[in-house]
Design a protein around this motif. Structure first.
Motif, PDB file in Angstrom:
ATOM      1  N   LEU A   1      33.502  40.820  49.124  1.00  0.00           N
ATOM      2  CA  LEU A   1      33.388  40.044  47.878  1.00  0.00           C
ATOM      3  C   LEU A   1      34.749  39.561  47.374  1.00  0.00           C
ATOM      4  O   LEU A   1      34.827  38.727  46.473  1.00  0.00           O
ATOM      5  CB  LEU A   1      32.703  40.892  46.790  1.00  0.00           C
ATOM      6  CG  LEU A   1      31.267  41.349  47.090  1.00  0.00           C
ATOM      7  CD1 LEU A   1      30.800  42.375  46.057  1.00  0.00           C
ATOM      8  CD2 LEU A   1      30.311  40.158  47.108  1.00  0.00           C
ATOM      9  N   CYS A   2      35.823  40.111  47.959  1.00  0.00           N
ATOM     10  CA  CYS A   2      37.192  39.823  47.489  1.00  0.00           C
ATOM     11  C   CYS A   2      37.465  38.315  47.505  1.00  0.00           C
ATOM     12  O   CYS A   2      37.119  37.603  48.438  1.00  0.00           O
ATOM     13  CB  CYS A   2      38.187  40.552  48.384  1.00  0.00           C
ATOM     14  SG  CYS A   2      39.919  40.214  47.985  1.00  0.00           S
ATOM     15  N   GLU A   3      38.098  37.845  46.440  1.00  0.00           N
ATOM     16  CA  GLU A   3      38.334  36.402  46.289  1.00  0.00           C
ATOM     17  C   GLU A   3      39.794  36.025  46.485  1.00  0.00           C
ATOM     18  O   GLU A   3      40.224  34.930  46.108  1.00  0.00           O
ATOM     19  CB  GLU A   3      37.834  35.958  44.904  1.00  0.00           C
ATOM     20  CG  GLU A   3      36.316  36.077  44.788  1.00  0.00           C
ATOM     21  CD  GLU A   3      35.802  35.996  43.351  1.00  0.00           C
ATOM     22  OE1 GLU A   3      36.615  35.740  42.432  1.00  0.00           O
ATOM     23  OE2 GLU A   3      34.597  36.208  43.158  1.00  0.00           O
TER      24      GLU A   3
ATOM     25  N   ALA B   1      43.286  43.173  43.337  1.00  0.00           N
ATOM     26  CA  ALA B   1      43.878  42.502  42.176  1.00  0.00           C
ATOM     27  C   ALA B   1      43.063  41.311  41.677  1.00  0.00           C
ATOM     28  O   ALA B   1      43.181  40.929  40.515  1.00  0.00           O
ATOM     29  CB  ALA B   1      45.295  42.038  42.521  1.00  0.00           C
ATOM     30  N   CYS B   2      42.246  40.706  42.535  1.00  0.00           N
ATOM     31  CA  CYS B   2      41.527  39.496  42.101  1.00  0.00           C
ATOM     32  C   CYS B   2      40.410  39.875  41.113  1.00  0.00           C
ATOM     33  O   CYS B   2      40.102  41.042  40.918  1.00  0.00           O
ATOM     34  CB  CYS B   2      40.945  38.773  43.319  1.00  0.00           C
ATOM     35  SG  CYS B   2      39.595  39.658  44.096  1.00  0.00           S
ATOM     36  N   ALA B   3      39.842  38.862  40.536  1.00  0.00           N
ATOM     37  CA  ALA B   3      38.791  39.093  39.524  1.00  0.00           C
ATOM     38  C   ALA B   3      37.626  39.883  40.130  1.00  0.00           C
ATOM     39  O   ALA B   3      37.103  40.814  39.515  1.00  0.00           O
ATOM     40  CB  ALA B   3      38.309  37.754  38.979  1.00  0.00           C
ATOM     41  N   SER B   4      37.256  39.505  41.350  1.00  0.00           N
ATOM     42  CA  SER B   4      36.131  40.179  41.983  1.00  0.00           C
ATOM     43  C   SER B   4      36.439  41.658  42.235  1.00  0.00           C
ATOM     44  O   SER B   4      35.619  42.537  41.963  1.00  0.00           O
ATOM     45  CB  SER B   4      35.793  39.469  43.294  1.00  0.00           C
ATOM     46  OG  SER B   4      34.832  40.206  44.004  1.00  0.00           O
ATOM     47  N   CYS B   5      37.628  41.932  42.774  1.00  0.00           N
ATOM     48  CA  CYS B   5      38.012  43.326  43.042  1.00  0.00           C
ATOM     49  C   CYS B   5      38.009  44.151  41.761  1.00  0.00           C
ATOM     50  O   CYS B   5      37.605  45.307  41.746  1.00  0.00           O
ATOM     51  CB  CYS B   5      39.393  43.386  43.696  1.00  0.00           C
ATOM     52  SG  CYS B   5      39.336  43.016  45.464  1.00  0.00           S
ATOM     53  N   ARG B   6      38.473  43.511  40.667  1.00  0.00           N
ATOM     54  CA  ARG B   6      38.502  44.250  39.400  1.00  0.00           C
ATOM     55  C   ARG B   6      37.084  44.530  38.900  1.00  0.00           C
ATOM     56  O   ARG B   6      36.820  45.590  38.340  1.00  0.00           O
ATOM     57  CB  ARG B   6      39.327  43.479  38.371  1.00  0.00           C
ATOM     58  CG  ARG B   6      40.837  43.572  38.660  1.00  0.00           C
ATOM     59  CD  ARG B   6      41.664  43.323  37.408  1.00  0.00           C
ATOM     60  NE  ARG B   6      41.338  42.030  36.809  1.00  0.00           N
ATOM     61  CZ  ARG B   6      41.942  40.880  37.126  1.00  0.00           C
ATOM     62  NH1 ARG B   6      42.903  40.875  38.023  1.00  0.00           N
ATOM     63  NH2 ARG B   6      41.595  39.763  36.537  1.00  0.00           N
TER      64      ARG B   6
HETATM   65 ZN   LIG Z   1      40.343  40.979  45.837  1.00  0.00          ZN
END
Ligand SMILES: [Zn+2]
Length: 354
Positions: free
Chosen positions: A51-53, A66-71
């Motif tokens: 899902l990482c963006e 760090a990306c929005a998806s990971c958070r």
């Molecule tokens: Zn990410």
């Protein structure tokens, strides 16, 4: 959230995570291996990686964290990730249900369920059919997969047979044989092995475990199980003292332990005593920690049978105190039975015992 962070730092998962991200395209994966090595954590990391963006971190090095998806994954609020766990496991894994359906659970005083509920499986199937919110597909983690009952399994099987939409499933298990063969055959398998001892020892030391080698052996090399033991207040000194205390009939050695764990520890002791009696190396306890007198195989076999019977019912704690007492008493008898003279115990020790 601390739990998500701790899931991200099981160092032995880095290699299988990278491999799976780079090579796996199946829409259903079965992550299997011994308990306590991080199947669930790997599943969540894989989902997070999918899902990482990130626009800069290469696929094999995701999730970027760090990306929005990971958070969102770390905050357990990603709209395209669904994690199915039995109620009884949620808190321990840091995925306690919050506002959504918590009301009902909080009101009732029922014991938390150990099964994955069929309604939740249906909800997962429904999610699989919808369009992904953030455009990277959807991920559904099911842990432990064998905790789906027959109805839930059947409902799920249809989804596996006729994959629709862009959902990917991650099934975790430490008991693949307990899964329906039809489920197993429709998943791509990823096997997780025990981490190398030195990696596990270093990780445990990082968690403040003293003499991690002792407990790691006690847990058959499964580092997460060591932390569970430590949480119960069992340290390496207690583990080392355990065989001697059982040999002395000291029931207090097991006071406060959940019954399945008590049964497990006694079975390990029985196993090691039998190994020693047969001239083999012990596995879970140091040879020096085991009763020196040695044991008689016949008595150990009887004890092992009683332990197996008990372990089957260990999750139903009726008459708990009595059962544990009788098991420890049987253990005392088995461990204090002197070796027969020809095995080297000697006539002397036979007579000097009492
Ligand atoms: Zn990410």
């Amino acid at each position: 959230m601390a739990d998500a962070e701790s899931a991200a730092v099981l160092p032995w998962l880095a290699a299988p995570l990278r491999r799976a991200l780079e090579t796996q395209t199946a829409h259903a994966l079965l992550l299997h291996g011994p308990g306590g090595v991080g199947q669930f954590e790997l599943a969540v990391l894989l989902a997070q990686g999918w899902l990482c963006e990130s626009t800069t971190v290469p696929l094999g090095e995701r999730p970027c964290g760090a990306c929005a998806s990971c958070r969102l994954v770390a905050a357990h609020s990603h709209p395209d990730l669904l994690v199915l766990l039995p109620e009884a496991l949620r808190e321990g894994l840091g995925w306690a249900a919050e506002s959504e359906d918590g009301g009902e659970e909080k009101a009732g005083k029922k014991k938390p369920s150990k099964d994955i509920r069929v309604e939740e499986v249906r909800a997962a199937i429904a999610l699989a059919l919808t369009t992904s919110s953030r455009g990277r597909g959807k991920a559904i983690v099911i842990h432990p997969a064998e905790r789906m009952n027959a109805i839930a399994t059947n409902a799920f099987l249809k989804t596996l047979e006729e994959p629709a939409g862009d959902a990917r499933f991650l099934l975790c298990t430490a008991a693949p044989d307990a899964l329906a063969p039809t489920i197993r055959s429709r998943c791509q398998a990823i096997a997780l092995a025990l981490p190398p001892t030195e990696v596990a020892v270093a990780w445990l030391r990082g968690h403040g475990v003293a003499e991690p080698e002792v407990l790691l052996a006690g847990c058959g090399g499964q580092p997460q199980d060591v932390l569970a033991l430590v949480d119960l207040g069992v340290d390496s000194a207690a583990w080392r003292a355990f065989p001697g205390r059982v040999a002395n009939g000291d029931v207090a050695a097991l006071r406060g332990w959940p019954l399945p764990l008590a049964a497990d520890a006694l079975q390990k002791l029985c196993h090691d005593a039998a190994s020693m009696a047969a001239g083999a190396e012990p596995r879970y306890f140091a040879a020096t920690a085991l009763p020196r007198r040695g044991a008689e195989l016949g008595a150990l076999v009887r004890w092992a049978k009683a332990l197996r019977r008990f372990a089957e019912f260990a999750e139903h704690p009726w008459n708990a105190e009595l059962s544990i007492e009788s098991l420890v008493e049987q253990g005392r008898e088995a461990l204090q039975t002197p070796r027969s003279p020809q095995r080297g115990g000697g006539v002397q020790s036979l007579h000097s015992r009492r």
